[in-house]
Design a protein around this motif. Structure first.
Motif, PDB file in Angstrom:
ATOM      1  N   HIS A  36      28.550 -15.763  -1.107  1.00 24.37           N
ATOM      2  CA  HIS A  36      29.683 -14.893  -1.425  1.00 24.37           C
ATOM      3  C   HIS A  36      29.722 -13.775  -0.385  1.00 24.37           C
ATOM      4  O   HIS A  36      28.808 -12.933  -0.331  1.00 24.37           O
ATOM      5  CB  HIS A  36      29.542 -14.298  -2.824  1.00 24.37           C
ATOM      6  N   GLU A  59      31.659  -8.304  -6.437  1.00 27.61           N
ATOM      7  CA  GLU A  59      32.830  -8.838  -5.716  1.00 27.61           C
ATOM      8  C   GLU A  59      34.128  -8.588  -6.485  1.00 27.61           C
ATOM      9  O   GLU A  59      35.222  -8.864  -5.998  1.00 27.61           O
ATOM     10  CB  GLU A  59      32.632 -10.320  -5.412  1.00 27.61           C
ATOM     11  N   TRP A  60      33.985  -8.077  -7.712  1.00 30.28           N
ATOM     12  CA  TRP A  60      35.175  -7.730  -8.515  1.00 30.28           C
ATOM     13  C   TRP A  60      35.525  -6.242  -8.410  1.00 30.28           C
ATOM     14  O   TRP A  60      36.291  -5.714  -9.215  1.00 30.28           O
ATOM     15  CB  TRP A  60      34.904  -8.111  -9.981  1.00 30.28           C
ATOM     16  N   HIS A 107      38.137 -15.417  -1.647  1.00 35.24           N
ATOM     17  CA  HIS A 107      37.806 -15.072  -3.025  1.00 35.24           C
ATOM     18  C   HIS A 107      39.045 -14.472  -3.678  1.00 35.24           C
ATOM     19  O   HIS A 107      40.147 -14.510  -3.097  1.00 35.24           O
ATOM     20  CB  HIS A 107      36.594 -14.125  -3.066  1.00 35.24           C
ATOM     21  N   HIS A 108      38.908 -13.908  -4.864  1.00 33.57           N
ATOM     22  CA  HIS A 108      40.089 -13.431  -5.597  1.00 33.57           C
ATOM     23  C   HIS A 108      40.821 -12.319  -4.856  1.00 33.57           C
ATOM     24  O   HIS A 108      42.006 -12.081  -5.097  1.00 33.57           O
ATOM     25  CB  HIS A 108      39.682 -12.900  -6.976  1.00 33.57           C
ATOM     26  N   ASP A 205      38.057 -21.978  -7.963  1.00 30.53           N
ATOM     27  CA  ASP A 205      37.554 -21.069  -8.987  1.00 30.53           C
ATOM     28  C   ASP A 205      38.647 -20.447  -9.843  1.00 30.53           C
ATOM     29  O   ASP A 205      39.739 -20.182  -9.364  1.00 30.53           O
ATOM     30  CB  ASP A 205      36.740 -19.945  -8.346  1.00 30.53           C
ATOM     31  N   ASP A 250      28.545 -19.153 -15.123  1.00 29.80           N
ATOM     32  CA  ASP A 250      27.617 -18.586 -14.153  1.00 29.80           C
ATOM     33  C   ASP A 250      26.244 -18.426 -14.789  1.00 29.80           C
ATOM     34  O   ASP A 250      26.145 -17.858 -15.876  1.00 29.80           O
ATOM     35  CB  ASP A 250      28.147 -17.222 -13.715  1.00 29.80           C
TER      36      ASP A 250
HETATM   37  C1  JFZ Z   1      33.812 -16.630 -10.917  1.00 28.50           C
HETATM   38  C2  JFZ Z   1      34.235 -15.481 -10.011  1.00 28.50           C
HETATM   39  O1  JFZ Z   1      35.122 -14.663 -10.729  1.00 28.50           O
HETATM   40  C3  JFZ Z   1      33.012 -14.719  -9.577  1.00 28.50           C
HETATM   41  O2  JFZ Z   1      33.396 -13.631  -8.776  1.00 28.50           O
HETATM   42  C4  JFZ Z   1      32.096 -15.670  -8.782  1.00 28.50           C
HETATM   43  O3  JFZ Z   1      32.789 -16.127  -7.638  1.00 28.50           O
HETATM   44  C5  JFZ Z   1      31.704 -16.828  -9.711  1.00 28.50           C
HETATM   45  C6  JFZ Z   1      30.878 -17.873  -8.959  1.00 28.50           C
HETATM   46  O4  JFZ Z   1      32.861 -17.477 -10.247  1.00 28.50           O
HETATM   47  O5  JFZ Z   1      33.272 -16.070 -12.102  1.00 28.50           O
HETATM   48  C7  JFZ Z   1      33.214 -16.797 -13.240  1.00 28.50           C
HETATM   49  C8  JFZ Z   1      33.852 -17.984 -13.349  1.00 28.50           C
HETATM   50  C9  JFZ Z   1      33.708 -18.731 -14.520  1.00 28.50           C
HETATM   51  C10 JFZ Z   1      32.960 -18.238 -15.563  1.00 28.50           C
HETATM   52  C11 JFZ Z   1      32.316 -17.033 -15.454  1.00 28.50           C
HETATM   53  C12 JFZ Z   1      32.464 -16.286 -14.281  1.00 28.50           C
HETATM   54  N1  JFZ Z   1      32.810 -18.995 -16.774  1.00 28.50           N
HETATM   55  O6  JFZ Z   1      33.132 -20.225 -16.752  1.00 28.50           O
HETATM   56  O7  JFZ Z   1      32.283 -18.478 -17.771  1.00 28.50           O
END
Ligand code: JFZ
Length: 426
Positions: A36, A59-60, A107-108, A205, A250
């Motif tokens: 990331h 990253e948020w 990314h977002h 994602d 995650d």
């Molecule tokens: C996402 C992204 O928002 C985060 O910044 C990072 O890149 C991660 C790998 O992916 O975050 C998530 C996505 C899905 C869930 C939780 C966080 N989920 O499925 O619970």
């Protein structure tokens, strides 16, 4: 011209690979590096004195602190990764025993870490840093024999006026999502799949709003790189799986084995993007135990690094990865190409399976030096430590339970792996 026509006809006549054929490397390789890296790495968890709390994703930061687009763009403009060394990053992944690598291409926050002709909001055109990390990492991976993948946030874009924000209550009366998809999201996916050589995985994602839109992204991947895998987050959360494999939350883990292929992404601390405040680094043992649990349940493990804006990988990450790599040098056989183990967790640790072998991962050394293997009904023909294959261990049974006498000599008791050769697959 005739040769070209013949080659083109041959290529077109080649049947599309089956899903099993496309999944083959993923099911064998098990262990990958997630990276990331973007303008959020430059904030490093802080904006105007506000600090991203440890335990939340750095990253948020744009969303967390409602950073105005203009402010965020200025920080992005200043990103100059002068210490970025693609070959060194890939060498670290390889030394760790990782077989695939996935970089955040966008990314977002909407910022592209590659030369995008679709949007000038990228490292080369916007930050005037005249190097293309996607191109360099793709080339370094190809040279090192590691599979390269890209993470792409296809629904969310906090910079494009019509991209989804960080919530699901997207206001369609004020935005035009189709315009974002047609102007940026789909064209960027196309350029990533057309200009950077073989892409083995697109790690989409946070899902997509409708199955129809999801299918459009899948069709683009299959059109341009038919062998490329697609992760589960290409589609809406909770909806039927439309990608090639299921993503766990995650750091998440399924309770039992899953029928589908699956992967757990995990941070090395508690954030994906770099934060100067987050020093809760996982130890090599924690990483190894997590990997063994995931692989022993039939999944893949995508372990993340969050480089600093200048391209430096935080030293605690490097230290842990190198220690894990030393363990993989000796014990990789018990990870690569294995399948879910039918044995449940044992008091001393967990197991993985390959053919007629069971690999006992000893997390905690039994006081009496005896491994009792609950649930194994096979006849054990031989047992030996992977660290010392010529050292045959004494075997016995007690009440139908196979026993293995561990060696008294000082084996490295941290995460020793004992291989059992059975009379057949367990
Ligand atoms: C996402 C992204 O928002 C985060 O910044 C990072 O890149 C991660 C790998 O992916 O975050 C998530 C996505 C899905 C869930 C939780 C966080 N989920 O499925 O619970």
């Amino acid at each position: 011209l005739l040769l070209c026509l013949a080659a083109s006809a041959a290529a077109q006549s080649k049947p599309a690979p089956t899903q099993d054929q496309r999944m083959e490397w993923f099911r064998h390789d098990k262990f990958g590096m997630f990276i990331h890296w973007g303008p959020y790495s430059a904030f490093a968890g802080e904006y105007k004195g506000q600090k991203v709390p440890v335990g939340t994703e750095a990253e948020w930061i744009m969303q967390r602190f409602n950073i105005p687009v203009a402010d965020y763009r200025e920080t992005a403009r200043g990103m100059k990764p002068v210490k970025f060394d693609a070959e060194a990053w890939v060498a670290l992944a390889k030394a760790t025993g990782m077989k695939y690598l996935v970089l955040t291409a966008k990314h977002h926050d909407g910022f592209a870490m590659y030369r995008s002709t679709v949007s000038k909001y990228n490292l080369l055109d916007w930050a005037k840093f005249d190097r293309d990390p996607v191109q360099e990492l793709s080339a370094a991976c190809q040279k090192a024999g590691i599979r390269f993948g890209v993470y792409y946030s296809h629904r969310e874009d906090w910079d494009h006026p019509d991209g989804f924000g960080n919530n699901w209550d997207y206001d369609r009366t004020k935005k035009n999502f189709e315009r974002y998809l047609d102007e940026k999201s789909k064209p960027q996916l196309r350029e990533l799949l057309s200009r950077y050589g073989p892409i083995h995985l697109v790690w989409f994602d946070r899902g997509m709003d409708t199955p129809q839109h999801t299918q459009q992204f899948i069709d683009i991947v299959h059109e341009l790189q038919p062998n490329c895998l697609i992760n589960g987050r290409v589609g809406d959360y909770g909806a039927d799986l439309m990608g090639d494999y299921q993503n766990m939350n995650d750091n998440g883990m399924p309770n039992g084995g899953l029928q589908e292929d699956w992967e757990t992404p995990q941070t090395m601390n508690t954030t994906w993007g770099y934060s100067k405040f987050d020093q809760q680094w996982k130890t090599p043992g924690e990483v190894i135990h997590r990997m063994v649990e995931i692989v022993g349940k039939g999944g893949n493990y995508l372990l993340n690094i969050g480089p600093m804006a200048d391209g430096t990988i935080p030293s605690p990450s490097v230290a842990t990865l190198k220690a894990v790599g030393a363990w993989m040098q000796i014990n990789g056989e018990s990870i690569y190409g294995t399948v879910a183990s039918p044995l449940t967790a044992q008091p001393w640790g967990r197991s993985t399976v390959k053919g007629n072998k069971v690999f006992l991962h000893v997390f905690s050394w039994p006081a009496d030096g005896i491994l009792r293997v609950q649930g194994l009904t096979n006849t054990v023909k031989a047992a030996y430590p992977l660290a010392a294959p010529s050292q045959k261990l004494a075997l016995s049974r007690e009440g139908g339970v196979p026993l293995v006498k561990l060696p008294a000599e000082p084996l490295d008791q941290n995460d020793t792996v004992i291989a059992l050769e059975l009379d057949g697959a367990p």
